[in-house]
Design a protein around this motif. Structure first.
Motif, PDB file in Angstrom:
ATOM      1  N   LYS A 126      32.932  -9.109  -9.025  1.00 32.51           N
ATOM      2  CA  LYS A 126      32.351  -9.240  -7.691  1.00 32.51           C
ATOM      3  C   LYS A 126      33.360  -8.883  -6.600  1.00 32.51           C
ATOM      4  O   LYS A 126      32.978  -8.629  -5.457  1.00 32.51           O
ATOM      5  N   ILE A 127      34.640  -8.883  -6.960  1.00 33.71           N
ATOM      6  CA  ILE A 127      35.708  -8.455  -6.068  1.00 33.71           C
ATOM      7  C   ILE A 127      36.442  -7.317  -6.756  1.00 33.71           C
ATOM      8  O   ILE A 127      36.876  -7.436  -7.908  1.00 33.71           O
ATOM      9  N   LYS A 128      36.596  -6.205  -6.042  1.00 32.43           N
ATOM     10  CA  LYS A 128      37.274  -5.037  -6.599  1.00 32.43           C
ATOM     11  C   LYS A 128      38.527  -4.727  -5.780  1.00 32.43           C
ATOM     12  O   LYS A 128      38.424  -4.462  -4.587  1.00 32.43           O
ATOM     13  N   PRO A 129      39.699  -4.762  -6.418  1.00 32.81           N
ATOM     14  CA  PRO A 129      40.917  -4.381  -5.704  1.00 32.81           C
ATOM     15  C   PRO A 129      41.116  -2.865  -5.716  1.00 32.81           C
ATOM     16  O   PRO A 129      40.526  -2.150  -6.526  1.00 32.81           O
ATOM     17  N   LYS A 130      41.920  -2.392  -4.795  1.00 34.52           N
ATOM     18  CA  LYS A 130      42.304  -0.980  -4.753  1.00 34.52           C
ATOM     19  C   LYS A 130      43.794  -0.934  -4.451  1.00 34.52           C
ATOM     20  O   LYS A 130      44.243  -1.453  -3.415  1.00 34.52           O
ATOM     21  N   HIS A 131      44.575  -0.335  -5.346  1.00 31.06           N
ATOM     22  CA  HIS A 131      46.021  -0.332  -5.183  1.00 31.06           C
ATOM     23  C   HIS A 131      46.556   1.089  -5.012  1.00 31.06           C
ATOM     24  O   HIS A 131      46.102   2.014  -5.683  1.00 31.06           O
ATOM     25  N   LYS A 132      47.513   1.219  -4.134  1.00 28.01           N
ATOM     26  CA  LYS A 132      48.312   2.436  -4.017  1.00 28.01           C
ATOM     27  C   LYS A 132      49.693   2.057  -4.534  1.00 28.01           C
ATOM     28  O   LYS A 132      50.454   1.345  -3.859  1.00 28.01           O
ATOM     29  N   ILE A 133      50.029   2.481  -5.766  1.00 28.28           N
ATOM     30  CA  ILE A 133      51.277   2.066  -6.399  1.00 28.28           C
ATOM     31  C   ILE A 133      52.248   3.240  -6.420  1.00 28.28           C
ATOM     32  O   ILE A 133      51.985   4.269  -7.059  1.00 28.28           O
ATOM     33  N   ASN A 134      53.346   3.088  -5.694  1.00 22.81           N
ATOM     34  CA  ASN A 134      54.400   4.095  -5.672  1.00 22.81           C
ATOM     35  C   ASN A 134      55.503   3.687  -6.643  1.00 22.81           C
ATOM     36  O   ASN A 134      55.775   2.501  -6.829  1.00 22.81           O
ATOM     37  N   GLN A 135      56.151   4.671  -7.238  1.00 24.28           N
ATOM     38  CA  GLN A 135      57.088   4.414  -8.316  1.00 24.28           C
ATOM     39  C   GLN A 135      58.537   4.430  -7.831  1.00 24.28           C
ATOM     40  O   GLN A 135      58.948   5.337  -7.097  1.00 24.28           O
ATOM     41  N   GLY A 136      59.308   3.427  -8.280  1.00 27.07           N
ATOM     42  CA  GLY A 136      60.741   3.395  -8.027  1.00 27.07           C
ATOM     43  C   GLY A 136      61.109   2.710  -6.741  1.00 27.07           C
ATOM     44  O   GLY A 136      60.438   2.868  -5.712  1.00 27.07           O
ATOM     45  N   ILE A 137      62.185   1.941  -6.787  1.00 29.52           N
ATOM     46  CA  ILE A 137      62.607   1.209  -5.584  1.00 29.52           C
ATOM     47  C   ILE A 137      62.961   2.169  -4.462  1.00 29.52           C
ATOM     48  O   ILE A 137      62.865   1.820  -3.274  1.00 29.52           O
ATOM     49  N   GLU A 138      63.344   3.402  -4.812  1.00 30.30           N
ATOM     50  CA  GLU A 138      63.683   4.389  -3.788  1.00 30.30           C
ATOM     51  C   GLU A 138      62.502   4.679  -2.867  1.00 30.30           C
ATOM     52  O   GLU A 138      62.695   5.116  -1.730  1.00 30.30           O
ATOM     53  N   PHE A 170      51.861   2.695   8.799  1.00 32.10           N
ATOM     54  CA  PHE A 170      51.557   2.946  10.208  1.00 32.10           C
ATOM     55  C   PHE A 170      50.988   4.343  10.436  1.00 32.10           C
ATOM     56  O   PHE A 170      50.914   4.806  11.568  1.00 32.10           O
ATOM     57  N   SER A 171      50.545   5.003   9.352  1.00 33.35           N
ATOM     58  CA  SER A 171      50.096   6.384   9.481  1.00 33.35           C
ATOM     59  C   SER A 171      48.663   6.613   9.015  1.00 33.35           C
ATOM     60  O   SER A 171      48.205   7.750   9.009  1.00 33.35           O
ATOM     61  N   SER A 172      47.970   5.565   8.599  1.00 28.70           N
ATOM     62  CA  SER A 172      46.585   5.676   8.111  1.00 28.70           C
ATOM     63  C   SER A 172      46.476   6.524   6.841  1.00 28.70           C
ATOM     64  O   SER A 172      45.411   7.064   6.545  1.00 28.70           O
ATOM     65  N   SER A 173      47.566   6.633   6.083  1.00 29.02           N
ATOM     66  CA  SER A 173      47.563   7.521   4.919  1.00 29.02           C
ATOM     67  C   SER A 173      47.229   6.816   3.613  1.00 29.02           C
ATOM     68  O   SER A 173      47.053   7.484   2.590  1.00 29.02           O
ATOM     69  N   ASN A 174      47.169   5.490   3.608  1.00 35.04           N
ATOM     70  CA  ASN A 174      46.990   4.762   2.360  1.00 35.04           C
ATOM     71  C   ASN A 174      45.565   4.266   2.172  1.00 35.04           C
ATOM     72  O   ASN A 174      44.878   3.930   3.134  1.00 35.04           O
ATOM     73  N   LEU A 175      45.163   4.198   0.903  1.00 30.19           N
ATOM     74  CA  LEU A 175      43.886   3.590   0.543  1.00 30.19           C
ATOM     75  C   LEU A 175      44.189   2.330  -0.257  1.00 30.19           C
ATOM     76  O   LEU A 175      44.728   2.394  -1.359  1.00 30.19           O
ATOM     77  N   GLY A 176      43.883   1.164   0.295  1.00 26.86           N
ATOM     78  CA  GLY A 176      44.092  -0.081  -0.413  1.00 26.86           C
ATOM     79  C   GLY A 176      45.472  -0.679  -0.207  1.00 26.86           C
ATOM     80  O   GLY A 176      46.203  -0.324   0.714  1.00 26.86           O
ATOM     81  N   LYS A 177      45.835  -1.595  -1.094  1.00 26.90           N
ATOM     82  CA  LYS A 177      47.088  -2.348  -1.012  1.00 26.90           C
ATOM     83  C   LYS A 177      48.243  -1.498  -1.522  1.00 26.90           C
ATOM     84  O   LYS A 177      48.192  -0.950  -2.614  1.00 26.90           O
ATOM     85  N   VAL A 178      49.312  -1.429  -0.725  1.00 26.99           N
ATOM     86  CA  VAL A 178      50.488  -0.631  -1.082  1.00 26.99           C
ATOM     87  C   VAL A 178      51.489  -1.505  -1.843  1.00 26.99           C
ATOM     88  O   VAL A 178      51.888  -2.571  -1.372  1.00 26.99           O
ATOM     89  N   ILE A 179      51.889  -1.026  -3.012  1.00 26.61           N
ATOM     90  CA  ILE A 179      52.809  -1.744  -3.887  1.00 26.61           C
ATOM     91  C   ILE A 179      53.824  -0.751  -4.427  1.00 26.61           C
ATOM     92  O   ILE A 179      53.487   0.414  -4.689  1.00 26.61           O
ATOM     93  N   VAL A 180      55.059  -1.189  -4.596  1.00 22.81           N
ATOM     94  CA  VAL A 180      56.076  -0.369  -5.253  1.00 22.81           C
ATOM     95  C   VAL A 180      56.351  -0.966  -6.634  1.00 22.81           C
ATOM     96  O   VAL A 180      56.635  -2.159  -6.752  1.00 22.81           O
TER      97      VAL A 180
END
Length: 357
Positions: free
Chosen positions: A321-333, A343-353
């Motif tokens: 009933k709840i669907k998450p959406k993640h933007k997962i970027n790789q590497g601490i860099e 701040f650029s409106s470029s992401n879809l969903g929650k940003v995670i590294v």
């Protein structure tokens, strides 16, 4: 104690990359002059860990807009204290315990840390750590989104403070972001009509197709918010969850119904602006004539209800009933680029590294 040399990690000394605050950023989007990456040597030997501390390898770190307000160099912008210069910045993270001198944690435990250094390895007090049950089938990124601060913030805003009745007209700004995507879904589960504003046409499609929003609009394509709100809310707004502030909040006040609620969880449009240049709100008189309640909040003030939230949200996840959406970027860099992207409106969903696996 919780750990011993018998459970030692493969390495006893590591070169750990970490992001640190080199200079405060009072205005505009922070640059590489403000946040910098360096390597530090950390001993993971058992004797190097202080009593009641643990050594943690960072696996995932949440990338959140609130960090912007903490690094202005000004006191009082937000509720968190000003971080010191030349120290690793912190965020909401998930890590693996690799050494422990605390009886409540063993090597190999997966833990959530709301004050995790943005560092590959760190030695930290165990006071705020919480174990994740590794026997469940809940993916780890969910603990930073729907079961983390974004989900809890959305739940407090919709369930506790806004509490709209079925059929209510609900407006949510930053609707495709970490808080907005869950707030919209929670409002739909309460039987509301929900409209969201986002920063791109792709995001408008996302909130309608995946999160169940009834309507949405791209605020970059609306030259007059008053006109847009009149179009999408011909019967007025009963609840507004504000994640943006500024002109949009001001115009919402022209379209609220009698007895409406405005719940404020963030104002991302104002984070990169010094106080003297921030947009003012002129339409506050509507609050008087329409008996409107406007309330800002800190989710930390509602931690006594976190158990109730987590139980309900886990149920919703399992029932889909709840669907998450993640933007997962790789590497601490990638942390700095990930942060600036908020701040650029470029992401879809929650940003995670993702720092490690």
């Amino acid at each position: 104690m919780g750990g011993s040399d018998g459970g030692a990690a493969a390495k006893s000394v590591v070169e750990s990359k970490e992001w640190y605050l080199a200079a405060y950023a009072p205005e505009n989007v922070p640059t590489s002059d403000h946040l910098k990456l360096r390597s530090v040597t950390i001993s993971l030997e058992y004797d190097s860990v202080a009593d009641q501390h643990v050594a943690v390898q960072l696996l995932l770190i949440s990338v959140d807009p609130y960090l912007r307000s903490t690094i202005t160099g000004r006191d009082g912008d937000l509720y968190l204290p000003r971080p010191p210069l030349n120290k690793a910045i912190t965020g909401f993270g998930i890590g693996r315990v690799v050494r422990s001198k605390n009886k409540n944690f063993n090597e190999g435990d997966i833990v959530i840390n709301p004050f995790s250094p943005v560092a590959e390895y760190s030695i930290i007090p165990a006071d705020f750590l919480r174990k994740i049950d590794q026997t469940t089938d809940i993916a780890l990124p969910n603990y930073l989104s729907c079961l983390g601060v974004p989900g809890f913030t959305a739940w407090v805003a919709i369930e506790v403070l806004g509490n709209p009745k079925p059929g209510s007209n609900v407006f949510i700004s930053a609707a495709a972001g970490g808080v907005g995507m869950f707030a919209g879904q929670l409002a739909k589960l309460k039987g509301c009509r929900v409209v969201g504003s986002t920063g791109s046409n792709d995001k408008v499609q996302l909130i309608k197709d995946e999160f169940g929003y009834d309507e949405g609009f791209n605020y970059h394509e609306e030259s007059d918010f008053d006109v847009a709100l009149a179009k999408y809310f011909p019967d007025g707004i009963d609840l507004y969850l504000d994640n943006v502030g500024g002109k949009l909040l001001d115009d919402v006040l022209n379209h609220v119904n009698k007895g409406a609620h405005i719940v404020i969880s963030g104002m991302i449009s104002q984070y990169n602006t010094i106080p003297a240049e921030r947009e003012g709100v002129k339409n506050l008189l509507n609050m008087v004539g329409k008996d409107v309640k406007m309330q800002g909040f800190l989710c930390g003030s509602y931690l006594n209800q976190f158990g109730e939230f987590a139980q309900l949200m886990e149920k919703y996840i399992k029932e889909e009933k709840i669907k998450p959406k993640h933007k997962i970027n790789q590497g601490i860099e990638s942390f700095f680029e990930s942060f600036v992207s908020l701040f650029s409106s470029s992401n879809l969903g929650k940003v995670i590294v993702q720092v490690a696996t």
